[in-house]
Motif scaffolding. Structure first.
Motif, PDB file in Angstrom:
ATOM      1  N   ALA A   1      -4.986   0.564  17.037  1.00 52.33           N
ATOM      2  CA  ALA A   1      -6.235  -0.069  16.617  1.00 52.33           C
ATOM      3  C   ALA A   1      -6.193  -1.586  16.770  1.00 52.33           C
ATOM      4  O   ALA A   1      -5.171  -2.217  16.498  1.00 52.33           O
ATOM      5  N   GLU A   2      -7.325  -2.148  17.179  1.00 56.42           N
ATOM      6  CA  GLU A   2      -7.451  -3.615  17.236  1.00 56.42           C
ATOM      7  C   GLU A   2      -7.389  -4.222  15.844  1.00 56.42           C
ATOM      8  O   GLU A   2      -7.038  -5.396  15.700  1.00 56.42           O
ATOM      9  N   SER A   3      -7.731  -3.453  14.818  1.00 52.06           N
ATOM     10  CA  SER A   3      -7.771  -3.974  13.447  1.00 52.06           C
ATOM     11  C   SER A   3      -6.375  -4.179  12.852  1.00 52.06           C
ATOM     12  O   SER A   3      -6.243  -4.804  11.795  1.00 52.06           O
TER      13      SER A   3
ATOM     14  N   ALA B   1      -7.617   4.625  21.087  1.00 50.84           N
ATOM     15  CA  ALA B   1      -8.227   3.578  20.257  1.00 50.84           C
ATOM     16  C   ALA B   1      -7.886   3.764  18.780  1.00 50.84           C
ATOM     17  O   ALA B   1      -7.678   2.788  18.054  1.00 50.84           O
ATOM     18  N   SER B   2      -7.820   5.008  18.321  1.00 47.86           N
ATOM     19  CA  SER B   2      -7.495   5.237  16.910  1.00 47.86           C
ATOM     20  C   SER B   2      -5.995   5.099  16.654  1.00 47.86           C
ATOM     21  O   SER B   2      -5.585   4.689  15.565  1.00 47.86           O
TER      22      SER B   2
END
Length: 141
Positions: A75-77, A71-72
Motif C-alpha cells: 500500500a502507498e499508505s 495494491a492492497s
C-alpha cells in the motif's frame, strides 16, 4: 548459433500508469526478425519500478485482480521513508521486487513456447504513465 538483441519501448495507454500492458505481439515480431528457430528468449525490464510477467491473456479480470491484490499488499499508505519521486515511488520498488524484472521463455519451432492462455506483460507499478525499455535477447539456432 544466432544471437539477436532488440530494445522495445512500452508506454501504458491509460490515464493512470499502473497496470499490465500486453507486449506478446511485440516480442513475437522481434522473434521473427531474429530468425531463431530453436532456443531461448530472455526479456529484461531496465527499471526498478516496473516488472515483467507471464499471465493469463483470456480473461481481463485476472489482470484487474492481480492489480488490486498488489495494491492492497503493498500500500502507498504505508509510512515509507523513500519518497523522493512521490508517494508511489517506494511501493513501486517493492512491487517490482515481489514480481520479476526478467523472464526466460523457450523458443520452439520459431515460436515462443507460451501456453494457449499465456501472454507476456510489462507491469507498470507507478501511477503516472511512463515509457519503459525492455531488452529482448534471442539465442539459438
Amino acid at each position: 548459433m544466432k544471437v539477436y538483441q532488440e530494445t522495445i519501448e512500452v508506454k501504458a495507454n491509460r490515464s493512470l500508469g499502473h497496470g499490465l500492458v500486453d507486449i506478446t505481439s511485440r516480442v513475437e515480431a522481434a522473434l521473427a526478425r531474429s530468425q531463431v528457430h530453436t532456443g531461448l528468449c530472455t526479456l529484461f525490464a531496465r527499471h526498478t519500478s516496473a516488472s515483467l510477467c507471464v499471465q493469463e491473456n483470456a480473461d481481463p479480470s485476472v489482470l484487474r485482480d492481480l492489480e488490486r491484490w498488489m495494491a492492497s499488499t503493498v500500500a502507498e499508505s504505508f509510512p515509507w521513508e523513500h519518497d523522493y519521486e512521490g508517494s508511489d515511488d517506494m511501493p513501486a520498488h517493492v512491487r517490482s521486487m515481489l514480481s520479476h524484472t526478467s523472464l526466460q521463455i523457450p523458443v520452439m519451432t520459431g515460436r515462443l513456447a507460451l501456453g494457449v492462455w499465456q501472454g507476456i506483460y510489462l507491469w507498470e507499478h507507478r501511477t503516472r504513465p511512463r515509457t519503459r525499455s525492455v531488452v529482448l535477447h534471442f539465442m539459438g539456432i
